[in-house]
Enzyme design. Structure first.
Site, short mmCIF file in Angstrom:
data_model
loop_
_atom_site.label_atom_id
_atom_site.label_comp_id
_atom_site.label_asym_id
_atom_site.label_seq_id
_atom_site.Cartn_x
_atom_site.Cartn_y
_atom_site.Cartn_z
N LYS A 48 18.66 -1.20 76.01
CA LYS A 48 19.24 -0.55 74.68
C LYS A 48 18.96 0.24 73.72
CE LYS A 48 21.69 1.75 77.15
NZ LYS A 48 21.20 2.40 78.18
N THR A 51 13.93 2.02 75.11
CA THR A 51 12.79 1.45 75.89
C THR A 51 12.23 3.26 77.05
OG1 THR A 51 14.88 -0.50 76.58
CG2 THR A 51 12.57 -0.35 78.34
N HIS A 124 12.89 -5.79 80.55
CA HIS A 124 13.45 -6.37 79.46
C HIS A 124 13.67 -7.97 79.30
CE1 HIS A 124 15.58 -2.67 78.84
NE2 HIS A 124 16.35 -2.81 79.98
N ARG A 148 14.88 -2.42 67.96
CA ARG A 148 16.15 -1.31 67.44
C ARG A 148 17.05 -2.32 66.03
NH1 ARG A 148 20.19 3.25 71.10
NH2 ARG A 148 20.80 3.78 69.11
N LEU A 243 10.12 14.95 73.83
CA LEU A 243 10.30 13.49 73.39
C LEU A 243 11.65 13.58 72.73
CD1 LEU A 243 7.37 10.95 72.77
CD2 LEU A 243 8.89 10.99 75.20
N PHE A 245 15.05 14.28 71.83
CA PHE A 245 16.91 14.45 72.48
C PHE A 245 17.23 14.78 73.74
CE2 PHE A 245 20.97 13.35 72.92
CZ PHE A 245 21.55 11.99 72.88
N ARG A 287 23.16 9.28 75.46
CA ARG A 287 24.57 9.37 75.18
C ARG A 287 24.83 9.66 73.50
NH1 ARG A 287 27.90 6.24 71.80
NH2 ARG A 287 25.56 5.03 71.12
P1 A3P Z 1 22.58 5.48 72.45
O1 A3P Z 1 23.67 5.34 73.68
O2 A3P Z 1 22.83 5.14 71.21
O3 A3P Z 1 22.47 6.85 72.46
P2 A3P Z 1 17.68 2.62 76.96
O4 A3P Z 1 15.88 3.39 77.23
O5 A3P Z 1 16.33 0.88 75.91
O6 A3P Z 1 18.46 2.21 78.00
O7 A3P Z 1 17.82 2.75 75.32
C1 A3P Z 1 18.67 3.63 75.12
C2 A3P Z 1 19.20 4.59 73.93
O8 A3P Z 1 17.98 4.86 73.20
C3 A3P Z 1 20.28 5.11 73.87
O9 A3P Z 1 21.10 5.13 72.89
C4 A3P Z 1 19.38 7.01 74.47
O10 A3P Z 1 20.72 7.59 73.59
C5 A3P Z 1 18.19 6.66 73.04
N1 A3P Z 1 17.64 7.32 73.82
C6 A3P Z 1 16.21 7.28 74.55
N2 A3P Z 1 15.80 8.09 74.35
C7 A3P Z 1 15.57 9.32 73.16
C8 A3P Z 1 15.40 10.57 72.07
N3 A3P Z 1 14.80 11.18 72.95
N4 A3P Z 1 15.83 9.94 71.10
C9 A3P Z 1 16.85 9.67 71.07
N5 A3P Z 1 16.95 8.64 70.79
C10 A3P Z 1 16.98 7.93 72.40
#
Ligand code: A3P
Length: 325
Positions: A48, A51, A124, A148, A243, A245, A287
């Protein structure tokens, strides 16, 4: 732990100091002896921390921002090394002998092994559990590590487990588990320290989620230079756009919507309430995507407890200030 154990339907072990589901032991030797290639590119992280964002960035960079190729599912083009030993999906699929699952589910290590070079691999695992050939420097794949803010990571992890792993409980309970180092791949702090301590490794780049939020183009350029790639300005811009969100959220190779639909429609975890039963669970992989959500979501008491923990780490590792505050 009980809540996680009950709803995640597993027992946990401390494997070389890392909190992991007991099924990790099924693949531990295969991971340890995994044959690494010098031209592999690895993305390593605590869950989280962003990644998937970094995986897609790395993929874009190594493919000269030619993102037509990124339509294939991320778990195929950028497989998750220890998926079979750490995820509920793999565990339930194995226990229920579900055969109609993608090939990386039953044996993710084998799937990585059989991928063609140059391989892109996600893990991970903390540094000290990575394959021996990486640890002893026998092989030197490029490794990008993403970190993070701890509080934001904790909140994101909480929502993820509710949505994807059949976990129930309150954020407060989950924060206690996180601070008690009882979340999968924990302790969070040791994970960061393990990679931080290897910063002199020339094949390791450490980046921050918060820097990607602040200035994505700079991080893309830095990553490209680390990976030995030259990207034109236009390519950097188009990759940054890809890239964003909003775009990643709509990208079916990344958003896991099909997976969520599958676990909901098959009631895969038996009692998941992620279809609306749990108000706090938004049921989306992408999310929130912000930095600093903790400021509005965590109680002052929980913030204090995180800060105390962070303080004890900074006492011995002052240089981590930028990563932990
Ligand atoms: P949140 O749950 O805070 O939204 P991982 O890939 O390690 O599981 O991480 C997921 C987290 O990265 C999530 O955080 C997701 O929304 C955030 N994330 C992934 N891509 C993103 C992007 N392009 N911009 C901002 N946050 C991103």
């Amino acid at each position: 732990i009980e809540s996680l154990a009950k709803n995640g339907r597993t027992n946990f072990i401390s494997f070389k100091g890392v909190f992991l589901p007991e099924d990790y032991e099924l693949i531990a030797d295969a991971v340890e002896n995994f044959e690494v290639r010098d031209d592999d590119v690895w993305v390593c992280s605590f869950p989280k921390t962003g990644t998937t964002w970094v995986q897609e960035m790395v993929w874009g960079v190594t493919h000269d921002s030619d993102l037509g190729n990124s339509r294939e599912h991320i778990n195929i083009r950028f497989p998750f090394l220890e998926f079979s030993g750490t995820t509920s999906f793999a565990r339930v699929a194995r226990r229920e002998q579900v055969t109609d699952v993608p090939s990386w589910v039953p044996n993710s290590v084998e799937f990585c092994k059989n991928s063609s070079s140059p391989r892109h691999i996600k893990s991970h695992l903390p540094f000290h559990l990575l394959p021996r050939q990486i640890r002893n420097g026998e092989r030197k794949p490029k490794i990008v590590y993403i970190s993070r803010n701890a509080k934001d990571t904790c909140i994101s992890y909480y929502h993820f487990l509710n949505s994807f792993e059949g976990h129930h409980g309150t954020l407060k309970q989950f924060c206690q588990l996180f601070l008690g180092d009882k979340v999968i791949y924990g302790p969070f702090w040791d994970h960061l320290l393990g990679f931080w301590g290897k910063e002199d490794m020339k094949n390791l780049l450490i980046i921050k989620f918060e820097d990607m939020k602040k200035d994505l183009q700079s991080v893309i350029r830095k990553t490209a230079s680390f990976l030995g790639k030259e990207l034109s300005n236009d390519k950097v811009l188009s990759l940054a756009d890809h890239l964003s969100f909003t775009q990643m959220k709509e990208n079916s190779s990344l958003n896991r919507n099909a997976y969520l639909e599958f676990i909901k429609s098959t009631n895969f975890f038996g009692n998941t309430e992620c279809d609306g039963g749990n108000k706090e669970c938004e049921g989306k992989f992408f999310r929130d995507g912000r930095s600093g959500q903790w400021k509005t979501v965590m109680s002052p008491e929980m913030i204090r407890r995180f800060d105390e923990r962070i303080e004890t780490i900074l006492n011995t590792h002052k240089d981590l200030q930028l990563y932990l505050s």
